[in-house]
Design a protein around this motif. Structure first.
Motif, PDB file in Angstrom:
ATOM      1  N   UNK A  81      27.448 -30.705  51.365  1.00 22.96           N
ATOM      2  CA  UNK A  81      27.753 -32.055  51.562  1.00 22.96           C
ATOM      3  C   UNK A  81      28.004 -32.759  49.845  1.00 22.96           C
ATOM      4  N   UNK A  82      27.282 -31.921  49.160  1.00 19.35           N
ATOM      5  CA  UNK A  82      27.367 -32.198  47.779  1.00 19.35           C
ATOM      6  C   UNK A  82      28.336 -31.329  46.840  1.00 19.35           C
ATOM      7  N   UNK A  83      29.047 -30.349  47.444  1.00 22.52           N
ATOM      8  CA  UNK A  83      29.805 -29.338  46.828  1.00 22.52           C
ATOM      9  C   UNK A  83      30.943 -30.048  45.816  1.00 22.52           C
ATOM     10  N   UNK A  84      31.719 -31.036  46.583  1.00 18.27           N
ATOM     11  CA  UNK A  84      32.681 -31.719  45.824  1.00 18.27           C
ATOM     12  C   UNK A  84      32.181 -32.657  44.552  1.00 18.27           C
ATOM     13  N   UNK A  85      30.850 -33.112  44.727  1.00 16.27           N
ATOM     14  CA  UNK A  85      30.208 -33.869  43.521  1.00 16.27           C
ATOM     15  C   UNK A  85      30.111 -32.899  42.495  1.00 16.27           C
ATOM     16  N   UNK A  86      29.338 -31.835  42.847  1.00 12.97           N
ATOM     17  CA  UNK A  86      29.008 -30.674  41.615  1.00 12.97           C
ATOM     18  C   UNK A  86      30.178 -30.127  40.868  1.00 12.97           C
ATOM     19  N   UNK A  87      31.258 -29.960  41.817  1.00 13.53           N
ATOM     20  CA  UNK A  87      32.764 -29.398  41.113  1.00 13.53           C
ATOM     21  C   UNK A  87      33.222 -30.682  40.429  1.00 13.53           C
ATOM     22  N   UNK A  88      33.223 -31.877  40.782  1.00 11.55           N
ATOM     23  CA  UNK A  88      33.815 -32.940  39.862  1.00 11.55           C
ATOM     24  C   UNK A  88      33.050 -33.271  38.658  1.00 11.55           C
ATOM     25  N   UNK A  89      31.610 -33.123  38.629  1.00  8.82           N
ATOM     26  CA  UNK A  89      30.660 -33.044  37.311  1.00  8.82           C
ATOM     27  C   UNK A  89      31.215 -31.950  36.377  1.00  8.82           C
ATOM     28  N   UNK A  90      31.499 -30.939  37.073  1.00  9.22           N
ATOM     29  CA  UNK A  90      31.759 -29.765  36.170  1.00  9.22           C
ATOM     30  C   UNK A  90      33.349 -29.969  35.473  1.00  9.22           C
ATOM     31  N   UNK A  91      34.172 -30.439  36.334  1.00 14.80           N
ATOM     32  CA  UNK A  91      35.455 -30.821  35.660  1.00 14.80           C
ATOM     33  C   UNK A  91      35.417 -32.240  34.774  1.00 14.80           C
ATOM     34  N   UNK A  92      34.669 -32.997  35.122  1.00 13.52           N
ATOM     35  CA  UNK A  92      34.364 -34.065  33.967  1.00 13.52           C
ATOM     36  C   UNK A  92      33.873 -33.458  32.599  1.00 13.52           C
ATOM     37  N   UNK A  93      33.265 -32.498  32.795  1.00 13.12           N
ATOM     38  CA  UNK A  93      33.045 -31.946  31.383  1.00 13.12           C
ATOM     39  C   UNK A  93      34.133 -31.247  30.847  1.00 13.12           C
ATOM     40  N   UNK A  94      34.604 -30.390  31.504  1.00 16.53           N
ATOM     41  CA  UNK A  94      36.044 -29.886  31.107  1.00 16.53           C
ATOM     42  C   UNK A  94      37.075 -30.958  30.427  1.00 16.53           C
ATOM     43  N   UNK A  95      37.444 -31.913  31.159  1.00 19.61           N
ATOM     44  CA  UNK A  95      38.267 -32.799  30.462  1.00 19.61           C
ATOM     45  C   UNK A  95      37.877 -33.728  29.396  1.00 19.61           C
ATOM     46  N   UNK A  96      36.575 -33.598  29.117  1.00 15.89           N
ATOM     47  CA  UNK A  96      36.039 -34.355  27.934  1.00 15.89           C
ATOM     48  C   UNK A  96      36.339 -33.556  26.714  1.00 15.89           C
ATOM     49  N   UNK A  97      36.560 -32.226  26.865  1.00 16.60           N
ATOM     50  CA  UNK A  97      36.744 -31.395  25.637  1.00 16.60           C
ATOM     51  C   UNK A  97      38.149 -31.275  25.173  1.00 16.60           C
ATOM     52  N   UNK A  98      38.258 -30.984  24.064  1.00 16.61           N
ATOM     53  CA  UNK A  98      39.712 -30.441  23.291  1.00 16.61           C
ATOM     54  C   UNK A  98      40.221 -29.243  24.362  1.00 16.61           C
ATOM     55  N   UNK A  99      41.448 -29.429  24.973  1.00 18.97           N
ATOM     56  CA  UNK A  99      42.152 -28.277  25.678  1.00 18.97           C
ATOM     57  C   UNK A  99      42.122 -26.925  24.722  1.00 18.97           C
ATOM     58  N   UNK A 100      42.639 -26.987  23.647  1.00 23.92           N
ATOM     59  CA  UNK A 100      42.698 -26.026  22.874  1.00 23.92           C
ATOM     60  C   UNK A 100      41.292 -25.434  22.443  1.00 23.92           C
ATOM     61  N   UNK A 101      40.318 -26.275  22.233  1.00 19.73           N
ATOM     62  CA  UNK A 101      38.865 -25.964  22.140  1.00 19.73           C
ATOM     63  C   UNK A 101      38.446 -25.175  23.097  1.00 19.73           C
ATOM     64  N   UNK A 102      38.877 -25.622  24.441  1.00 19.34           N
ATOM     65  CA  UNK A 102      38.343 -24.862  25.639  1.00 19.34           C
ATOM     66  C   UNK A 102      38.694 -23.608  25.749  1.00 19.34           C
ATOM     67  N   UNK A 103      40.073 -23.395  25.584  1.00 22.31           N
ATOM     68  CA  UNK A 103      40.894 -21.836  25.593  1.00 22.31           C
ATOM     69  C   UNK A 103      40.153 -21.088  24.591  1.00 22.31           C
TER      70      UNK A 103
END
Length: 272
Positions: A191-213
């Motif tokens: 029941x907390x799976x989507x929340x955990x995935x959303x937290x990971x996604x929020x970390x990703x989208x706070x970074x620079x897209x080219x830096x992530x790559x």
């Protein structure tokens, strides 16, 4: 995306910064057949040119993530010649390679049981978040075969020591054990799976897209380089990022104590 897929769907979220790929064969627990393998190869190949993506979520519809090879595909393989079996295995290998080398991070949202080739799928993902009720197994040995094609990716995650146990026994193991051996990064109640995935996604989208790559490329490549090649590659990587519009914006934002404003132009270059 113009391509129509029969066994998976593609959805965009977070202002098109995240693509969600869902395996849609719940009636067979999202088992892999030839068409699904081809579609996964195609979708990751197509998405690889999308410069706006910060990441991809891979998950399954229904109660299972992926139950491995489809029964009908296994039946067909019985009548294959050795050469046909090689070609069949190479198609699976090409799919795993397409996901493993995808330019930006892939998050596995492991919503349920994951067997055989399904573990290969999570082994090529960068971030693996599993529901605590998920059960896993390298079940191939019970069928008189082996997890051969997925083994290079699995070994990088769990190492030889654990592979020597789990490959030969084919025993079922929990998501918690998968976490202990490095196959899974986080385990949460379903029941907390989507929340955990959303937290990971929020970390990703706070970074620079080219830096992530660039960071993913470092993780994939540097460990396999000799000292001189890694010295040159890492120096050139940081120099390129520091002088890029994205790096300049990120560094200025840090010094000015404000959030950075990373954007992507229509040609994929970064602008303030």
């Amino acid at each position: 995306m113009a391509t129509m897929f029969h066994h998976l769907s593609v959805d965009y979220r977070f202002e098109n910064k995240i693509a969600v790929i869902t395996l849609q064969r719940p009636q067979v627990r999202n088992a892999l057949n030839a068409q699904l393998i081809q579609e996964l190869t195609e979708v990751f190949t197509q998405l690889s040119v999308d410069e706006q993506l910060h990441g991809v979520i891979l998950t399954g519809e229904g109660k299972a993530f992926c139950a491995g090879a489809d029964i009908n595909m296994m039946q067909e393989a019985i009548s294959y010649t050795a050469a046909q079996n090689v070609e069949d295995a190479l198609r699976l290998s090409d799919m795993l390679h397409a996901i493993n080398t995808f330019p930006c991070p892939v998050i596995a949202r492991v919503n349920g049981d994951t067997l055989g080739g399904g573990i290969g799928l999570i082994a090529v993902c960068d971030i693996v978040i599993a529901a605590d009720n998920a059960r896993m197994a390298f079940s191939e040995v019970k069928l008189g075969i082996a997890p051969a094609v997925i083994s290079p990716y699995v070994l990088r995650k769990i190492g030889e020591n654990m592979a020597r146990v789990l490959f030969v026994t084919g025993e079922r193991f929990s998501a918690a054990r998968a976490h202990e051996i490095g196959l899974v990064h986080a385990v949460v109640p379903l029941e907390h799976l989507d929340d955990a995935v959303s937290r990971a996604v929020n970390e990703l989208i706070s970074g620079g897209p080219q830096a992530i790559r660039a960071c993913k490329a470092l993780a994939l490549q540097v460990g396999q380089m000799n000292t001189e090649n890694s010295r040159r590659y890492t120096a050139e990587t940081i120099a390129h990022l520091r002088t890029s519009p994205e790096g300049q914006e990120g560094l200025r934002a840090f010094l000015e104590k404000r959030p950075p404003h990373f954007t992507v132009s229509s040609h994929g270059s970064k602008e303030k």
